[in-house]
Design a protein around this motif. Structure first.
Motif, mmCIF file in Angstrom:
data_model
loop_
_atom_site.group_PDB
_atom_site.id
_atom_site.type_symbol
_atom_site.label_atom_id
_atom_site.label_comp_id
_atom_site.label_asym_id
_atom_site.label_seq_id
_atom_site.Cartn_x
_atom_site.Cartn_y
_atom_site.Cartn_z
ATOM 1 N N PRO A 172 0.799 -1.229 0.000
ATOM 2 C CA PRO A 172 0.000 0.000 0.000
ATOM 3 C C PRO A 172 0.832 1.279 0.000
ATOM 4 O O PRO A 172 0.421 2.278 -0.595
ATOM 5 N N ASP A 173 2.010 1.243 0.623
ATOM 6 C CA ASP A 173 2.820 2.463 0.665
ATOM 7 C C ASP A 173 3.488 2.773 -0.674
ATOM 8 O O ASP A 173 4.054 3.851 -0.848
ATOM 9 N N ALA A 174 3.389 1.864 -1.653
ATOM 10 C CA ALA A 174 3.945 2.097 -2.987
ATOM 11 C C ALA A 174 2.880 2.603 -3.952
ATOM 12 O O ALA A 174 3.165 2.808 -5.131
ATOM 13 N N LEU A 175 1.656 2.813 -3.454
ATOM 14 C CA LEU A 175 0.556 3.211 -4.329
ATOM 15 C C LEU A 175 0.171 4.669 -4.123
ATOM 16 O O LEU A 175 0.273 5.192 -3.026
ATOM 17 N N ARG A 176 -0.298 5.259 -5.209
ATOM 18 C CA ARG A 176 -0.881 6.595 -5.151
ATOM 19 C C ARG A 176 -1.979 6.635 -6.194
ATOM 20 O O ARG A 176 -2.009 5.810 -7.116
ATOM 21 N N PRO A 177 -2.923 7.564 -6.060
ATOM 22 C CA PRO A 177 -3.979 7.645 -7.072
ATOM 23 C C PRO A 177 -3.385 7.902 -8.458
ATOM 24 O O PRO A 177 -2.451 8.691 -8.603
ATOM 25 N N ALA A 178 -3.903 7.231 -9.458
ATOM 26 C CA ALA A 178 -3.458 7.474 -10.837
ATOM 27 C C ALA A 178 -4.051 8.789 -11.316
ATOM 28 O O ALA A 178 -5.219 9.085 -11.054
ATOM 29 N N THR A 179 -3.240 9.568 -12.011
ATOM 30 C CA THR A 179 -3.723 10.832 -12.558
ATOM 31 C C THR A 179 -4.591 10.543 -13.788
ATOM 32 O O THR A 179 -4.492 9.466 -14.386
ATOM 33 N N PRO A 180 -5.421 11.503 -14.186
ATOM 34 C CA PRO A 180 -6.186 11.298 -15.410
ATOM 35 C C PRO A 180 -5.295 11.005 -16.618
ATOM 36 O O PRO A 180 -5.637 10.169 -17.455
ATOM 37 N N ALA A 181 -4.143 11.653 -16.694
ATOM 38 C CA ALA A 181 -3.223 11.409 -17.817
ATOM 39 C C ALA A 181 -2.679 9.985 -17.779
ATOM 40 O O ALA A 181 -2.543 9.341 -18.823
ATOM 41 N N GLU A 182 -2.380 9.464 -16.603
ATOM 42 C CA GLU A 182 -1.880 8.096 -16.481
ATOM 43 C C GLU A 182 -2.964 7.084 -16.846
ATOM 44 O O GLU A 182 -2.691 6.080 -17.510
ATOM 45 N N ARG A 183 -4.190 7.361 -16.446
ATOM 46 C CA ARG A 183 -5.298 6.471 -16.806
ATOM 47 C C ARG A 183 -5.522 6.472 -18.316
ATOM 48 O O ARG A 183 -5.722 5.425 -18.919
ATOM 49 N N LEU A 184 -5.451 7.641 -18.923
ATOM 50 C CA LEU A 184 -5.626 7.750 -20.378
ATOM 51 C C LEU A 184 -4.498 7.022 -21.103
ATOM 52 O O LEU A 184 -4.729 6.324 -22.090
ATOM 53 N N SER A 185 -3.284 7.159 -20.610
ATOM 54 C CA SER A 185 -2.142 6.496 -21.224
ATOM 55 C C SER A 185 -2.302 4.977 -21.166
ATOM 56 O O SER A 185 -2.034 4.272 -22.148
ATOM 57 N N ALA A 186 -2.761 4.457 -20.034
ATOM 58 C CA ALA A 186 -2.976 3.011 -19.900
ATOM 59 C C ALA A 186 -4.081 2.542 -20.848
ATOM 60 O O ALA A 186 -3.950 1.499 -21.500
ATOM 61 N N ALA A 187 -5.153 3.308 -20.952
ATOM 62 C CA ALA A 187 -6.256 2.942 -21.846
ATOM 63 C C ALA A 187 -5.809 2.993 -23.305
ATOM 64 O O ALA A 187 -6.174 2.120 -24.104
ATOM 65 N N THR A 188 -5.005 3.975 -23.656
ATOM 66 C CA THR A 188 -4.505 4.097 -25.026
ATOM 67 C C THR A 188 -3.568 2.945 -25.372
ATOM 68 O O THR A 188 -3.660 2.369 -26.455
ATOM 69 N N ALA A 189 -2.684 2.593 -24.452
ATOM 70 C CA ALA A 189 -1.769 1.471 -24.685
ATOM 71 C C ALA A 189 -2.555 0.180 -24.898
ATOM 72 O O ALA A 189 -2.228 -0.618 -25.781
ATOM 73 N N TYR A 190 -3.608 -0.021 -24.115
ATOM 74 C CA TYR A 190 -4.438 -1.216 -24.271
ATOM 75 C C TYR A 190 -5.142 -1.210 -25.629
ATOM 76 O O TYR A 190 -5.153 -2.218 -26.339
ATOM 77 N N ALA A 191 -5.720 -0.069 -26.007
ATOM 78 C CA ALA A 191 -6.425 0.025 -27.292
ATOM 79 C C ALA A 191 -5.472 -0.210 -28.463
ATOM 80 O O ALA A 191 -5.823 -0.895 -29.432
ATOM 81 N N ASN A 192 -4.264 0.316 -28.373
ATOM 82 C CA ASN A 192 -3.278 0.110 -29.437
ATOM 83 C C ASN A 192 -2.870 -1.354 -29.531
ATOM 84 O O ASN A 192 -2.767 -1.908 -30.635
ATOM 85 N N ALA A 193 -2.644 -1.997 -28.409
ATOM 86 C CA ALA A 193 -2.274 -3.412 -28.416
ATOM 87 C C ALA A 193 -3.412 -4.253 -28.978
ATOM 88 O O ALA A 193 -3.192 -5.199 -29.736
ATOM 89 N N ARG A 194 -4.617 -3.887 -28.626
ATOM 90 C CA ARG A 194 -5.770 -4.632 -29.112
ATOM 91 C C ARG A 194 -5.930 -4.484 -30.628
ATOM 92 O O ARG A 194 -6.232 -5.442 -31.338
ATOM 93 N N SER A 195 -5.680 -3.274 -31.148
ATOM 94 C CA SER A 195 -5.825 -3.053 -32.592
ATOM 95 C C SER A 195 -4.736 -3.795 -33.384
ATOM 96 O O SER A 195 -4.929 -4.112 -34.535
ATOM 97 N N ARG A 196 -3.612 -4.088 -32.717
ATOM 98 C CA ARG A 196 -2.535 -4.843 -33.365
ATOM 99 C C ARG A 196 -2.737 -6.346 -33.183
ATOM 100 O O ARG A 196 -1.911 -7.144 -33.631
ATOM 101 N N GLY A 197 -3.796 -6.735 -32.470
ATOM 102 C CA GLY A 197 -4.080 -8.152 -32.254
ATOM 103 C C GLY A 197 -3.235 -8.776 -31.169
ATOM 104 O O GLY A 197 -3.123 -9.998 -31.088
ATOM 105 N N GLU A 198 -2.649 -7.960 -30.305
ATOM 106 C CA GLU A 198 -1.782 -8.485 -29.242
ATOM 107 C C GLU A 198 -2.552 -8.941 -28.028
ATOM 108 O O GLU A 198 -2.009 -9.645 -27.182
ATOM 109 N N VAL A 199 -3.809 -8.537 -27.911
ATOM 110 C CA VAL A 199 -4.678 -8.980 -26.814
ATOM 111 C C VAL A 199 -6.018 -9.378 -27.403
ATOM 112 O O VAL A 199 -6.435 -8.848 -28.419
ATOM 113 N N PRO A 200 -6.687 -10.323 -26.763
ATOM 114 C CA PRO A 200 -7.994 -10.777 -27.285
ATOM 115 C C PRO A 200 -9.070 -9.728 -27.121
ATOM 116 O O PRO A 200 -9.032 -8.859 -26.342
#
Length: 83
Positions: free
Chosen positions: A55-83
């Motif tokens: 728990p001491d290694a965690l902090r709330p994710a910023t909106p930019a970090e959440r967007l970056s994670a969602a974008t990385a997932y969408a890009n991987a999905r469009s390349r067929g890297e995730v189901p």
């Protein structure tokens, strides 16, 4: 609420299940899936294998970090890297 609330002692509390946090040790955004012993169980945006974080290694994710994670997932999905 998607945040990490301080405990009464002033130390970081346990984030709520479903909240987005940044694991500062792995530099990954995770969704809180649960709590097991002293650890918080996280899963990457879009799924995948859970990992334990202190728990001491965690902090709330910023909106930019959440967007970056969602974008990385969408890009991987469009390349067929995730189901």
């Amino acid at each position: 609420m998607n945040d990490v609330r301080p405990a009464k002692s002033g130390r970081p509390g346990r984030p709520e299940v479903g909240s987005y946090v940044m694991d500062t040790r792995t530099t990954k955004v995770g969704i809180v899936m649960g709590h097991e012993g002293p650890y918080v169980q996280l899963r990457s945006y879009g799924g995948g294998r859970e990992w334990d974080a202190a728990p001491d290694a965690l902090r709330p994710a910023t909106p930019a970090e959440r967007l970056s994670a969602a974008t990385a997932y969408a890009n991987a999905r469009s390349r067929g890297e995730v189901p």
